[in-house]
Write a protein that holds these residues in place. Sequence first.
Motif, PDB file in Angstrom:
ATOM      1  N   TRP A  60      -6.058   8.055   2.194  1.00  0.00           N
ATOM      2  CA  TRP A  60      -4.625   7.812   2.382  1.00  0.00           C
ATOM      3  C   TRP A  60      -3.936   9.002   3.051  1.00  0.00           C
ATOM      4  O   TRP A  60      -2.955   8.824   3.782  1.00  0.00           O
ATOM      5  CB  TRP A  60      -3.957   7.502   1.041  1.00  0.00           C
ATOM      6  N   ASP A 120       0.225  -1.073   2.003  1.00  0.00           N
ATOM      7  CA  ASP A 120      -0.755  -0.032   1.683  1.00  0.00           C
ATOM      8  C   ASP A 120      -0.732   0.274   0.189  1.00  0.00           C
ATOM      9  O   ASP A 120       0.298   0.129  -0.483  1.00  0.00           O
ATOM     10  CB  ASP A 120      -0.441   1.231   2.486  1.00  0.00           C
ATOM     11  N   THR A 121      -1.855   0.742  -0.319  1.00  0.00           N
ATOM     12  CA  THR A 121      -1.945   1.042  -1.750  1.00  0.00           C
ATOM     13  C   THR A 121      -1.238   2.339  -2.115  1.00  0.00           C
ATOM     14  O   THR A 121      -0.963   2.585  -3.285  1.00  0.00           O
ATOM     15  CB  THR A 121      -3.420   1.153  -2.173  1.00  0.00           C
ATOM     16  N   GLU A 122      -0.949   3.193  -1.141  1.00  0.00           N
ATOM     17  CA  GLU A 122      -0.323   4.485  -1.398  1.00  0.00           C
ATOM     18  C   GLU A 122       1.138   4.476  -0.954  1.00  0.00           C
ATOM     19  O   GLU A 122       1.459   4.087   0.171  1.00  0.00           O
ATOM     20  CB  GLU A 122      -1.087   5.594  -0.658  1.00  0.00           C
TER      21      GLU A 122
END
Length: 911
Positions: free
Chosen positions: A551, A594-596
């Motif tokens: 990330w 996005d996961t972040e």
Amino acid sequence: MGAQDVTNFNTFLQKFEKALSLLKSYCDKPKSSFSENISFLLDKSLDHLKKLDSDDVCDLQPVDPTHAALIKSQNVKVFFNEVLKISKIHSIHPSITTFAVNLLLQLTNNEVKFNLMYSESQNIFAKIQQLMETTIVENNEFKQSIMDFFLSLAKFPAGLKWLLTSGSLLFIIDSLSDRTIFTRKKAEEIINHVLPLVDDIQRETIFTKLIEPIFTAGNRLENHQIESDKLKPYFEVLANYITQTLVTKKGDKSAGTLLALNTEKVLFNIVSTAENEKLLTQSASLLAAIYAKCALENEKGCCNWEIKAVSLIQLLLRRGFLRVSLTVISHSLFVWSQLETSSMFVKQLVRLVIIPILVDTEEVANHFPCYTTMCQFWEDLDDDSTKSISSMLTTMLRSNSELNELTSVSLVALNKSITKLGKDLALKITRSGLFLLGCLKVPEAKRMTLMSFTPQLAINLIQSLCLYIDLYNIRWWETYETICLPVMFTKLVAYNASRNIQVTCAGLKGIKFCIQQSIHPDQVLLLNNSPESSLNEMASILYECTVSVHWEVRDSAMEVVLEMAQLSAVRYPPFQHLLINSHLLEAALSAFNDTESYVRATAIGVVAAATPVPLLWEHLSTHSNASVINSCYAVLQQDSEALARRAAAKALTLITQSGHFPSDLDRNVLYRYMSSAALSDLDWEVKLQALDFWQCIIDESLTQQGMLDGAFPELTFSRGKQKIVRLDTKEIRSRLQTALSELGSCGCLYVLLQLVDDCDAPVREKSIRLLHHLRDVLANYQALDLHVWQSSHSHQVKTTDFTSQECIASEPESIPKNSDLVIEEILSVTDACLVAGILTDKDPKLRPDPAPVSPVDAKDFVNKINLMDIEMMLTSTNMSSDLHVIDFDSLLDDLEDCVHTDTSRPRPDCY
């Protein structure tokens, strides 16, 4: 609280004295035990006093009434006398003794208060002196407080005088060898503060005390780590003072004083015989600084001190201490660069520092035509004394496996001395750094085969190059090599993308820096005509980085895309097609999920930056699977991280300013989401961003009614009447009523009125300032008189989709419920109902859909702001909104609960 108001300080004084009486009574109960909250509660009681001290209070201003009353209070004097009594010190809980010192600090933290306290209770300061000779100083909590007290006194003349005459400064110097890091660091800070303020005789006394441990070590040298660690604070204090006098050009004779104390001989003996690298570095660095200071004090003998500095470096190299030698060369460069009379010697030191950078970089000579010329320039700087050092350094570095790590030492030295080297040297240093960067981008290069420290060297080199280019404003026409900088950064990123996260991120930051200020115009212009442009390759690498598994890489790449989007509108229009053709905008839209949170926030920023650019907005609107606006709504309402929600709120604000909400229906949905963000979000910065949106809506509404630059012109064009009209007072009032009605209908006025009572001070202040602005506009045109307003106004935002029951009243009534009934309702909910949202097929929502906007009648709004004391409300927002205790009576109760002999008695845990 009452202490804030001068008229009520007697009430505060009575309560504070009661707290002191409680503590004093505990001193007579040796068997009493304390809860773990006692220290916290005592600190909180001091917070009331700290609130009275503003950062901008001048030492010469009178003491505020509360502090003056406490200083003169008999109860305070009795408390100090009892708690600081030497015969009782072992039976008193350390927390109370520490509190007494902290209280004394608050009552003596400037010149005026100290003088008043000293005149009222001189014996208390005598007790402090006596405490230094007892075992209480071994208590870490007390030691921390007493050192803070001494530091406070050192900051004004009367306090400093007491430190010197009382002998407390000797205690502080002895604390340099304390076992706790905090005490050593605090002692360093105090002595560093004191040394520039004392006279030559007092300074010599302090120097004598500081160099005693060094003399002892020099006479009985023990080459182990403990020795260097124990002496480190003494070296640091002396080196810091000498360095500061060089930087500030202070005309004292401190170097001469140290020489007179035989310091040079002792330090040279350590440099000649010690084997411990840390001890060697400390001694040699201090000796190098003393030589430079001697040259400043005696400019006629400057050459002699330069020769001694060179001899010091030669000695270290002959003894084989390469790392120590480079460190001392680096420090010598910094201290000698402060002298205007040693410019040639400074260039020779730069030459020595550059050697590790240029070693084994001959491979790039074919790519950089000026490589040979630049190497010859550095060699020509050597004279007979430094030529041998250059030769020894080069030989030792070529065969050293730690070359890359040692090169980083040189980079640190160049960064530290950057402001004193001048642009001509800066250009040549930058060129030399670019030669090394050219090696690091080629996997087969000799410097890349040295596995040790190569990634960190690349990071340090990128940072140094950007620092020099930025500080000296170096442009592409001044150094040919900088034209290649974006290409080198791109290749560095491409090689390390799957190997090293930190180097990849540093390279991406380097690319961003180039785009900001170091890119050749032709490289941008070629985008229009040539697919061979190096920026096309850069964009391709960027796209690959936006889908990295790391990330940090994705976020750094997205920051570069953000920079490109911002500059595409104002400086580099060809970037618009580059963003589109390389699919970087689509990558930003995909990163909404996005996961972040950092990546999501930056991606939303890319979309926000593209909003004002017609070509980019059209591409976003036509080539995205989901509506950009709806995606921003989803993030604003459902994202779990405030960072992303703030970015979404800002994006919606920019989209609104760019005119991408043409229909009333779209506006209604927008107003609902932004009202919800301002009123319901749990993050105060999201609320502030939402208030920025409402500020834009206010400005837009007033502008639509003809206001320009905060005022109505005499004449304006009326769209409704299709002619130029004169704006008299009546017409302006009508337009203001229209604007306020629009703001009331969209929910803006309701939001502002609600947030004046928000729990976060910045949000309260922002909303109050917006209300203040609206009130000033109305007042300027005599529109605060309710008689000029119509009782109602027909202009409302269309709300045909909402029923009357859905609209929230401006002042909703709450229906009181019996507390037992509320508890029963909660307990009656079944487990199935509680997890119903999770058990459904749909994703659970973090927050419900936003409620409809709450309209506010314009006349009611004017009536409310007429009743507000907005100036007083603004003053109150300056108070901190942290966890300071407001109710002193409750604090007193908790203090009583902190001392107990009955183990069954409850302890206060509400804090």
